[in-house]
Design an enzyme around this catalytic site. Structure first.
Site, PDB file in Angstrom:
ATOM      1  N   LYS A   1      37.033  46.699  49.041  1.00 20.75           N
ATOM      2  CA  LYS A   1      36.587  45.353  49.416  1.00 20.75           C
ATOM      3  C   LYS A   1      35.717  45.400  50.682  1.00 20.75           C
ATOM      4  O   LYS A   1      34.769  44.619  50.821  1.00 20.75           O
ATOM      5  CB  LYS A   1      37.781  44.419  49.587  1.00 20.75           C
ATOM      6  CG  LYS A   1      38.540  44.148  48.275  1.00 20.75           C
ATOM      7  CD  LYS A   1      37.670  43.432  47.248  1.00 20.75           C
ATOM      8  CE  LYS A   1      38.453  43.013  46.015  1.00 20.75           C
ATOM      9  NZ  LYS A   1      37.634  42.286  45.032  1.00 20.75           N
TER      10      LYS A   1
ATOM     11  N   ASN B   1      33.563  38.771  40.011  1.00 17.65           N
ATOM     12  CA  ASN B   1      34.969  38.497  40.316  1.00 17.65           C
ATOM     13  C   ASN B   1      35.932  39.578  39.828  1.00 17.65           C
ATOM     14  O   ASN B   1      37.014  39.738  40.399  1.00 17.65           O
ATOM     15  CB  ASN B   1      35.338  37.143  39.688  1.00 17.65           C
ATOM     16  CG  ASN B   1      36.835  36.923  39.601  1.00 17.65           C
ATOM     17  OD1 ASN B   1      37.460  36.544  40.593  1.00 17.65           O
ATOM     18  ND2 ASN B   1      37.436  37.200  38.444  1.00 17.65           N
TER      19      ASN B   1
ATOM     20  N   ASP C   1      32.979  45.137  30.184  1.00 21.05           N
ATOM     21  CA  ASP C   1      33.776  46.027  31.034  1.00 21.05           C
ATOM     22  C   ASP C   1      32.852  46.457  32.169  1.00 21.05           C
ATOM     23  O   ASP C   1      31.876  47.183  31.942  1.00 21.05           O
ATOM     24  CB  ASP C   1      34.253  47.234  30.227  1.00 21.05           C
ATOM     25  CG  ASP C   1      35.093  48.193  31.065  1.00 21.05           C
ATOM     26  OD1 ASP C   1      35.055  48.107  32.314  1.00 21.05           O
ATOM     27  OD2 ASP C   1      35.781  49.038  30.473  1.00 21.05           O
TER      28      ASP C   1
ATOM     29  N   TYR D   1      42.210  49.545  47.684  1.00 21.86           N
ATOM     30  CA  TYR D   1      41.745  48.156  47.552  1.00 21.86           C
ATOM     31  C   TYR D   1      41.003  47.710  48.814  1.00 21.86           C
ATOM     32  O   TYR D   1      39.901  47.164  48.733  1.00 21.86           O
ATOM     33  CB  TYR D   1      42.951  47.249  47.283  1.00 21.86           C
ATOM     34  CG  TYR D   1      42.607  45.797  47.050  1.00 21.86           C
ATOM     35  CD1 TYR D   1      42.159  45.363  45.803  1.00 21.86           C
ATOM     36  CD2 TYR D   1      42.748  44.840  48.055  1.00 21.86           C
ATOM     37  CE1 TYR D   1      41.847  44.026  45.577  1.00 21.86           C
ATOM     38  CE2 TYR D   1      42.437  43.509  47.835  1.00 21.86           C
ATOM     39  CZ  TYR D   1      41.990  43.105  46.600  1.00 21.86           C
ATOM     40  OH  TYR D   1      41.685  41.778  46.373  1.00 21.86           O
TER      41      TYR D   1
HETATM   42  P1  NAI Z   1      43.561  38.885  38.020  1.00 25.33           P
HETATM   43  O1  NAI Z   1      44.159  40.207  37.722  1.00 25.33           O
HETATM   44  O2  NAI Z   1      44.239  37.650  37.508  1.00 25.33           O
HETATM   45  O3  NAI Z   1      42.053  38.810  37.543  1.00 25.33           O
HETATM   46  C1  NAI Z   1      41.193  39.923  37.570  1.00 25.33           C
HETATM   47  C2  NAI Z   1      40.315  39.839  36.369  1.00 25.33           C
HETATM   48  O4  NAI Z   1      39.421  40.948  36.369  1.00 25.33           O
HETATM   49  C3  NAI Z   1      41.118  39.900  35.066  1.00 25.33           C
HETATM   50  O5  NAI Z   1      40.591  38.955  34.178  1.00 25.33           O
HETATM   51  C4  NAI Z   1      40.878  41.332  34.595  1.00 25.33           C
HETATM   52  O6  NAI Z   1      40.990  41.469  33.205  1.00 25.33           O
HETATM   53  C5  NAI Z   1      39.448  41.522  35.082  1.00 25.33           C
HETATM   54  N1  NAI Z   1      39.046  42.933  35.100  1.00 25.33           N
HETATM   55  C6  NAI Z   1      39.688  43.987  35.629  1.00 25.33           C
HETATM   56  N2  NAI Z   1      38.997  45.119  35.399  1.00 25.33           N
HETATM   57  C7  NAI Z   1      37.892  44.753  34.701  1.00 25.33           C
HETATM   58  C8  NAI Z   1      36.787  45.464  34.159  1.00 25.33           C
HETATM   59  N3  NAI Z   1      36.695  46.795  34.249  1.00 25.33           N
HETATM   60  N4  NAI Z   1      35.809  44.761  33.522  1.00 25.33           N
HETATM   61  C9  NAI Z   1      35.895  43.427  33.391  1.00 25.33           C
HETATM   62  N5  NAI Z   1      36.936  42.694  33.866  1.00 25.33           N
HETATM   63  C10 NAI Z   1      37.907  43.363  34.506  1.00 25.33           C
HETATM   64  O7  NAI Z   1      43.399  38.828  39.610  1.00 25.33           O
HETATM   65  P2  NAI Z   1      42.850  37.676  40.558  1.00 25.33           P
HETATM   66  O8  NAI Z   1      43.872  37.488  41.607  1.00 25.33           O
HETATM   67  O9  NAI Z   1      42.388  36.508  39.797  1.00 25.33           O
HETATM   68  O10 NAI Z   1      41.593  38.412  41.221  1.00 25.33           O
HETATM   69  C11 NAI Z   1      40.237  38.070  40.967  1.00 25.33           C
HETATM   70  C12 NAI Z   1      39.385  38.606  42.099  1.00 25.33           C
HETATM   71  O11 NAI Z   1      39.752  37.960  43.310  1.00 25.33           O
HETATM   72  C13 NAI Z   1      39.559  40.110  42.341  1.00 25.33           C
HETATM   73  O12 NAI Z   1      38.318  40.704  42.681  1.00 25.33           O
HETATM   74  C14 NAI Z   1      40.519  40.139  43.520  1.00 25.33           C
HETATM   75  O13 NAI Z   1      40.406  41.318  44.262  1.00 25.33           O
HETATM   76  C15 NAI Z   1      40.043  38.918  44.298  1.00 25.33           C
HETATM   77  N6  NAI Z   1      41.016  38.369  45.228  1.00 25.33           N
HETATM   78  C16 NAI Z   1      42.175  37.789  44.795  1.00 25.33           C
HETATM   79  C17 NAI Z   1      43.059  37.240  45.719  1.00 25.33           C
HETATM   80  C18 NAI Z   1      44.339  36.576  45.310  1.00 25.33           C
HETATM   81  O14 NAI Z   1      45.099  36.167  46.191  1.00 25.33           O
HETATM   82  N7  NAI Z   1      44.620  36.433  44.030  1.00 25.33           N
HETATM   83  C19 NAI Z   1      42.784  37.305  47.164  1.00 25.33           C
HETATM   84  C20 NAI Z   1      41.539  37.935  47.498  1.00 25.33           C
HETATM   85  C21 NAI Z   1      40.689  38.436  46.556  1.00 25.33           C
END
Ligand code: NAI
Length: 248
Positions: A156, A87, A64, A152
């Protein structure tokens, strides 16, 4: 220079879903020994098993990023990583006028303080081991703004500035720190939105007139994670079909 990671140990935070899960597969495919880290251990264990079954080397750990004890435990238990992908992130959307301060803080805790804690723990090991590469997953929303994502976008933007500050301090230790800024990437979670009129209008504002696919991030990720980018640190790489340069 090939974008290969043979003999490297990599860790991906938030690897239980979305981009993080995809990144773990990309790094493993490039030859890295990958550790998938997430709060839900069972999910990353399953993903690590799938990668192992496909002939890669993968491990799973509980992490976490908002809990300093959890971050220390994750890094103390292992030899230094060569590559760390910061990530894990949450979106926390809502109108700024009505957003609870607690919700704002939750987004900052995960997206900014979490990135710092993981980077610091990673860099301590990397500097002792002679160096490494940290890739912070920011967003084009760290460089431009949109409605209803104030926390957010602020988190970022701060990650981008943090990336530069850490790159400056840690270059002398051989630790490179770069930021990857994805644009709008199509995932199962947002697919419904992009089918709506608002979603279609957003796509028309992207110069390439399409959403990003997960695979569009592979080359830039491997570039920043591998020695192919050995003279890059403090860089901010957008992967967005030109969204940031859309006309006003
Ligand atoms: P997602 O919600 O599928 O993945 C986020 C992951 O981070 C999940 O596995 C979640 O369990 C984990 N997470 C959240 N809080 C946590 C914590 N306290 N400790 C450990 N893990 C934690 O979202 P996604 O879209 O895959 O996002 C991944 C990254 O990419 C994020 O940083 C997001 O801001 C960034 N991002 C995503 C974009 C998109 O279009 N999907 C665009 C730009 C950036």
């Amino acid at each position: 220079m090939e974008l290969k990671l043979q003999g490297k140990r990599a860790l991906v935070t938030g690897a239980s879903s979305g981009l993080g899960l995809h990144f773990a597969g990309v790094l493993a495919g490039a030859g890295a020994e990958v550790t998938l880290a997430a709060r839900r251990l069972a999910k990353v264990e399953k993903a690590a098993e799938a990668l192992t079954g496909a002939g890669h080397t993968a491990h799973a750990i509980e992490l976490d990023v908002t809990d300093p004890a959890s971050v220390s435990a994750a890094f103390d238990a292992a030899p230094a990583y060569d590559v760390v992908i910061n990530n894990a992130g949450i979106s926390g959307s809502g109108a700024a006028l009505h957003m609870d301060v607690a919700e704002f803080e939750r987004v900052i805790d995960t997206n900014l303080t979490g990135v710092f804690s993981v980077a610091q723990a990673a860099a301590r090991g990397m500097s002792e081991a002679g160096g490494g590469a940290i890739v912070n997953i920011a967003s084009i929303l760290g460089l431009r703004v949109a409605g209803h994502v104030a926390a957010y976008t602020a988190s970022k933007a701060a990650v981008i500035q943090l990336t530069k500050a850490l790159a400056l301090e840690w270059a002398r230790h051989g630790v490179r720190v770069n930021a990857l800024c994805p644009g709008y990437i199509e995932t199962p979670i947002n697919a419904d939105f992009f089918d709506t009129d608002a979603g279609q209008a957003l796509i028309r504002r992207i110069p390439q007139r399409r959403l990003g696919q997960l695979g569009d991030l592979d080359g830039p990720l491997l570039l920043l994670a591998s020695d192919a980018s050995s003279y890059m640190t403090g860089s901010v790489v957008a992967v967005d079909g030109g969204h940031l340069v859309s006309g006003l």
